[in-house]
Design a protein around this motif. Structure first.
Motif, mmCIF file in Angstrom:
data_model
loop_
_atom_site.group_PDB
_atom_site.id
_atom_site.type_symbol
_atom_site.label_atom_id
_atom_site.label_comp_id
_atom_site.label_asym_id
_atom_site.label_seq_id
_atom_site.Cartn_x
_atom_site.Cartn_y
_atom_site.Cartn_z
ATOM 1 N N PRO A 278 -23.779 2.905 -11.820
ATOM 2 C CA PRO A 278 -23.065 2.124 -10.803
ATOM 3 C C PRO A 278 -23.683 0.732 -10.656
ATOM 4 N N THR B 224 -24.709 -2.717 -8.786
ATOM 5 C CA THR B 224 -25.051 -3.124 -7.420
ATOM 6 C C THR B 224 -24.535 -4.532 -7.159
ATOM 7 N N TYR C 244 -21.500 -6.636 -7.596
ATOM 8 C CA TYR C 244 -20.069 -6.747 -7.913
ATOM 9 C C TYR C 244 -19.350 -7.312 -6.707
ATOM 10 N N LEU D 172 -13.997 -4.649 -7.675
ATOM 11 C CA LEU D 172 -13.796 -3.246 -7.274
ATOM 12 C C LEU D 172 -12.305 -2.908 -7.271
ATOM 13 N N HIS E 38 -14.007 1.467 0.893
ATOM 14 C CA HIS E 38 -14.906 0.827 -0.052
ATOM 15 C C HIS E 38 -16.324 0.810 0.549
ATOM 16 N N PRO E 39 -17.348 0.780 -0.326
ATOM 17 C CA PRO E 39 -18.727 0.777 0.181
ATOM 18 C C PRO E 39 -18.943 -0.338 1.223
ATOM 19 N N PRO F 247 -18.217 2.775 -6.811
ATOM 20 C CA PRO F 247 -18.336 1.380 -7.255
ATOM 21 C C PRO F 247 -18.090 1.254 -8.755
#
Lengths: 260, 285
Positions: free
Chosen positions: B7, B9, B11, B16, B209-210, B236
């Protein structure tokens, strides 16, 4: 048969009040040189018909020559809204006959088939039927299903820009056809503006000369829209146009455009 | 060095969204690119370069059938859609024959959407005296009447787009067609805040989304939001997906235009056009 005439003469084939169809797709292969001469001559009261309407159509609307618009998309793609179209509709200065891809495509096909309408599945559950009371429903005599009866569309004049044409009006378009072939077959009068007039095209024809009334040699006649592969879309000019209009500078832009 | 399939970190939200769109694509599908939808094209190309090498493209610009691809462009799109075309059709054929028959996958961007997935792309405000006249709905009113798996995307999730009542409905939502053909309509929506389905006939949050909370999504939605009981956090992008988007698919960052507005968007558009046309004019002179 030699159908070549001048741009000035070609514009005189458009009469005030006509339904004028413009060929091409969004910002590609639009008849810009023709529109420039049309604005110079000031032929107005037009119903503008375009599958999609872009830069060329926005100039016509801004110049005040259009009373009614029929299209399924009037905009400048990634460059944003068509500024004069949006402004004139918001002011109530022009009438919009709401169309979609299907109402335009089925409507032209109806004219070509010699019938009054073509049925389609679209539009149900939307507000389009409310603002288009002229569009009726039809019951399928075989299944009993209801469909929308998209009425036949017949332009008075169609103007299409081509990379290659012959003197007799045989035309090569090379793709991004939109509904240009249908417009050429459906319209009463058909004008082709072309980058080059050749004796014998070495590519398959898109429009045959029997459909065409007049041919005008117009090099760079689609610029600043594209004429693939001769020249691409001029993105910088699209930006200049949008920013001129945003700053209230349409008239100055138009004057410079007409001098071009 | 981080693993390619780990994944990422680093971005951005547009990246996304591209990845989420790519995940919706199955190998071998026919996908359609609408007008001015670079975020979607970037997603398609990401799918093409990862898990779906056999997809085929049908583009609104050009009206061609294409299996090859090229990096995103604004002024050179015909070099791809016409120059690399394997076959062509026209828009009447596309509308009357190809779309109703093959039902290709397409992602539409609504200007307004309600809880049932009805959409508006014609005006904001009263139709007879609009606050804002939009370009129009293209073919959305046509395909929503029969398509059973409509996909949508909204780059900037807000109460401007997600409204209690759409001002002028130009796209049919869930199940409101004629009695003998009630199209089930929308099935998937991706925004910059989360992913949604329409499982119970209403827009339903299935993943955030995160870094996004359910409360934030609700606050930016103009109607009460349904929440899936098994709400997920959106996975992600991987490092390789981010690299492909930045270096291979869209080095000019055209996808960013869908997220930007105002002066920032104008500046980005100028930069992209100068880089595209500058490179071309440089060659000519």
């Amino acid at each position: 048969m030699d159908k070549r005439i001048t741009l000035t003469e070609a514009v005189q084939l458009v009469r005030p009040g006509d339904t004028l169809a413009l060929g091409g797709m969004t910002l590609y292969r639009r008849p810009v040189a023709f529109v420039r001469e049309l604005i110079r001559q000031g032929t107005g009261d037009l119903t503008l018909l375009a599958f999609t309407a872009g830069y060329e159509s926005d100039l016509l609307v801004g110049a005040g020559l259009v009373k009614r618009v029929r299209t399924c998309y009037f905009g400048l793609e990634i460059f944003g809204l068509a500024p004069m179209f949006s402004q004139r509709v918001e002011r109530g200065d022009i009438e919009v006959v709401e169309e979609t891809e299907a109402s335009l495509a089925f409507g032209l096909r109806a004219t070509l088939a010699g019938v009054g309408f073509m049925p389609g599945q679209g539009w149900f559950g939307t507000d389009l039927l409310r603002v288009r009371p002229d569009v009726k429903l039809v019951t399928d005599p075989y299944s009993g299903s209801q469909y929308v009866a998209f009425p036949a569309i017949k332009p008075d004049v169609a103007v299409i820009h081509a990379p290659v044409a012959t003197r007799a009006g045989d035309v090569v378009l090379r793709g991004n056809l939109a509904v240009d072939c249908q417009l050429a077959m459906a319209a009463d009068r058909v004008i082709i503006t072309a980058e080059r007039i050749v004796e014998q095209p070495d590519e398959p024809l898109d429009i045959i000369g029997v459909a065409v009334d007049a041919v005008v040699e117009a090099p760079r006649g689609a610029a600043p829209t594209s004429c693939w592969p001769d020249y691409p879309l001029d993105g910088a000019e699209m930006l200049r146009y949008v920013e001129a209009c945003t700053g209230g500078g349409f008239d100055a832009y138009l004057n410079a455009f007409l001098d071009g | 060095m981080q693993g390619l399939n780990q994944p990422a970190t680093d971005y951005t939200i547009d990246e996304l969204m591209c990845v989420c769109i790519a995940r919706q694509i199955e190998d071998g599908e026919l996908v359609v690119q609408g007008i001015a939808t670079p975020l979607v094209v970037a997603g398609y190309l990401l799918a093409r370069l990862t898990h779906a090498p056999n997809i085929a493209f049908a583009s609104a610009i050009g009206q061609t059938f294409c299996r090859d691809w090229a990096p995103l462009s604004i002024t050179q799109v015909e070099a791809l859609w016409l120059g690399k075309a394997m076959g062509r059709f026209d828009f009447a054929q596309a509308v009357c024959e190809l779309l109703p028959t093959y039902r290709p996958k397409e992602f539409f961007r609504p200007a307004q959407m309600d809880a049932q997935g009805n959409t508006g792309n014609v005006v904001i405000g009263d139709y007879s005296s609009p606050k804002l006249r939009l370009p129009g709905c293209g073919g959305i009113a046509d395909v929503t009447a029969y398509e059973e798996r409509m996909c949508f995307y909204v780059p900037r999730h807000s109460r401007v787009t997600f409204v209690e009542r759409v001002d002028f409905v130009s796209g049919l939502g869930v199940g409101a067609g004629p009695a003998d053909r009630p199209a089930t309509g929308p099935i998937y929506l991706i925004t910059d805040l989360g992913q949604f389905d329409f499982a119970n006939g209403r827009m339903r949050l299935i993943s955030v989304h995160p870094g996004v909370t359910v409360e934030q999504v609700q606050a930016k939605t103009g109607f009460p939001l349904q929440i899936a009981p098994d709400l997920q956090e959106t996975a992600p992008p991987t490092n390789e997906e981010v690299r492909l988007l930045r270096e291979v698919i869209d080095p000019l960052g055209i996808r960013n235009l869908e997220r930007l507005s105002g002066a920032q968007r104008r500046a980005k558009l100028h930069e992209i056009i100068e880089r595209e046309q500058g490179a071309r004019l440089g060659k000519l002179q």
